[in-house]
Scaffold this motif. Structure first.
Motif, PDB file in Angstrom:
ATOM      1  N   SER A   1       5.095   4.853   2.005  1.00 48.68           N
ATOM      2  CA  SER A   1       5.084   5.967   2.762  1.00 48.68           C
ATOM      3  C   SER A   1       5.722   6.627   3.643  1.00 48.68           C
ATOM      4  CB  SER A   1       4.594   6.940   2.001  1.00 48.68           C
ATOM      5  OG  SER A   1       4.014   7.199   0.784  1.00 48.68           O
ATOM      6  N   THR A   2       5.213   5.059   4.568  1.00 52.49           N
ATOM      7  CA  THR A   2       5.764   5.104   6.304  1.00 52.49           C
ATOM      8  C   THR A   2       7.355   5.106   5.966  1.00 52.49           C
ATOM      9  OG1 THR A   2       3.468   5.355   7.128  1.00 52.49           O
ATOM     10  CG2 THR A   2       5.568   4.338   8.459  1.00 52.49           C
ATOM     11  N   ASP A  43      -1.781  -0.634  11.461  1.00 53.59           N
ATOM     12  CA  ASP A  43      -2.698   0.781  11.880  1.00 53.59           C
ATOM     13  C   ASP A  43      -1.039   1.869  10.672  1.00 53.59           C
ATOM     14  OD1 ASP A  43      -4.770  -0.643  12.669  1.00 53.59           O
ATOM     15  OD2 ASP A  43      -4.057  -0.313  14.739  1.00 53.59           O
ATOM     16  N   GLY A  44      -0.876   0.929   9.308  1.00 59.66           N
ATOM     17  CA  GLY A  44       0.063   2.422   9.663  1.00 59.66           C
ATOM     18  C   GLY A  44       1.275   2.658   9.549  1.00 59.66           C
ATOM     19  N   HIS A  87       6.569   6.902  13.347  1.00 66.65           N
ATOM     20  CA  HIS A  87       6.367   6.685  12.277  1.00 66.65           C
ATOM     21  C   HIS A  87       6.144   5.227  12.947  1.00 66.65           C
ATOM     22  CE1 HIS A  87       6.711   8.747   9.118  1.00 66.65           C
ATOM     23  NE2 HIS A  87       8.383   9.357   9.168  1.00 66.65           N
ATOM     24  N   THR A 117       0.859  -1.541  -0.053  1.00 59.17           N
ATOM     25  CA  THR A 117       0.011  -0.319  -0.025  1.00 59.17           C
ATOM     26  C   THR A 117       1.042   1.134   0.096  1.00 59.17           C
ATOM     27  OG1 THR A 117      -0.134  -0.374   2.637  1.00 59.17           O
ATOM     28  CG2 THR A 117      -1.436  -1.225   1.587  1.00 59.17           C
ATOM     29  N   THR A 118       0.155   2.751  -0.602  1.00 60.03           N
ATOM     30  CA  THR A 118       1.082   3.843  -0.529  1.00 60.03           C
ATOM     31  C   THR A 118       1.400   4.396   0.509  1.00 60.03           C
ATOM     32  OG1 THR A 118      -0.082   3.955  -2.468  1.00 60.03           O
ATOM     33  CG2 THR A 118       1.497   5.950  -1.882  1.00 60.03           C
ATOM     34  N   ASP A 119       0.334   4.220   1.537  1.00 60.26           N
ATOM     35  CA  ASP A 119       0.680   4.241   2.977  1.00 60.26           C
ATOM     36  C   ASP A 119       2.327   3.606   3.497  1.00 60.26           C
ATOM     37  OD1 ASP A 119      -1.640   6.466   2.248  1.00 60.26           O
ATOM     38  OD2 ASP A 119      -2.475   4.924   4.516  1.00 60.26           O
ATOM     39  N   VAL A 120       1.607   2.474   3.527  1.00 68.50           N
ATOM     40  CA  VAL A 120       2.962   1.753   4.448  1.00 68.50           C
ATOM     41  C   VAL A 120       4.352   2.333   3.565  1.00 68.50           C
ATOM     42  CG1 VAL A 120       3.698  -0.694   4.085  1.00 68.50           C
ATOM     43  CG2 VAL A 120       1.924  -0.509   4.692  1.00 68.50           C
TER      44      VAL A 120
END
Length: 147
Positions: free
Chosen positions: A7-8, A114-115, A32, A2-5
């Protein structure tokens, strides 16, 4: 992944490298990390063992910073299965005391919830080369073979 993971993870790596270089920005690194994050390092390293929570992670980074004053990633590859990411990294570290540059690679198993990052399990290509860079004179450490 996922983009969120992703990016993190990329933001975490950038803040980690900045912290090792100049000692600033732990707050950026911590944003993070889950509150119960665990870093599990090889016990043979000067910063070995399990480091728990934000306070433990801050102490881990301080111990890393005592050992290294630079970290550069030359290559990274990512594989994921939704809740975890395996990262192959090839890069360089500069030992603070000896000035030696270590060219090495490692795999990291990184877990997320949760990211946020909940756990790191790094697997070094050669921990003896890491120790040699930290303890021997200022000549260059040989990079690992390309096997």
């Amino acid at each position: 992944m996922t983009t969120d993971v992703m990016s993190t993870l990329r933001a975490f790596y950038a803040s980690e490298a900045a912290y090792l270089t100049d000692g600033s920005g732990f707050e950026e690194t911590a944003r993070h990390l889950a509150p119960d994050v665990v870093m599990r390092q090889a016990s043979s390293l000067p910063y070995g063992g399990d480091w728990h929570g934000h306070d433990g992670f801050r102490r881990f980074l301080a111990a890393m910073r005592e050992s290294w004053d630079g970290l550069w990633f030359d290559e990274q590859h990512f594989l994921d299965d939704e809740a975890s990411v395996v990262v192959y990294s090839r890069g360089r570290l500069r030992a603070r005391r000896t000035g030696r540059i270590l060219e090495t690679s490692l795999l990291q198993w990184i877990s997320f919830r949760d990211g946020l990052i909940t756990e790191f399990r790094p697997y070094y290509h050669d921990t003896s080369a890491v120790l040699a860079a930290l303890t021997e004179g200022p000549s260059a450490v040989q990079p690992p073979s390309a096997d």
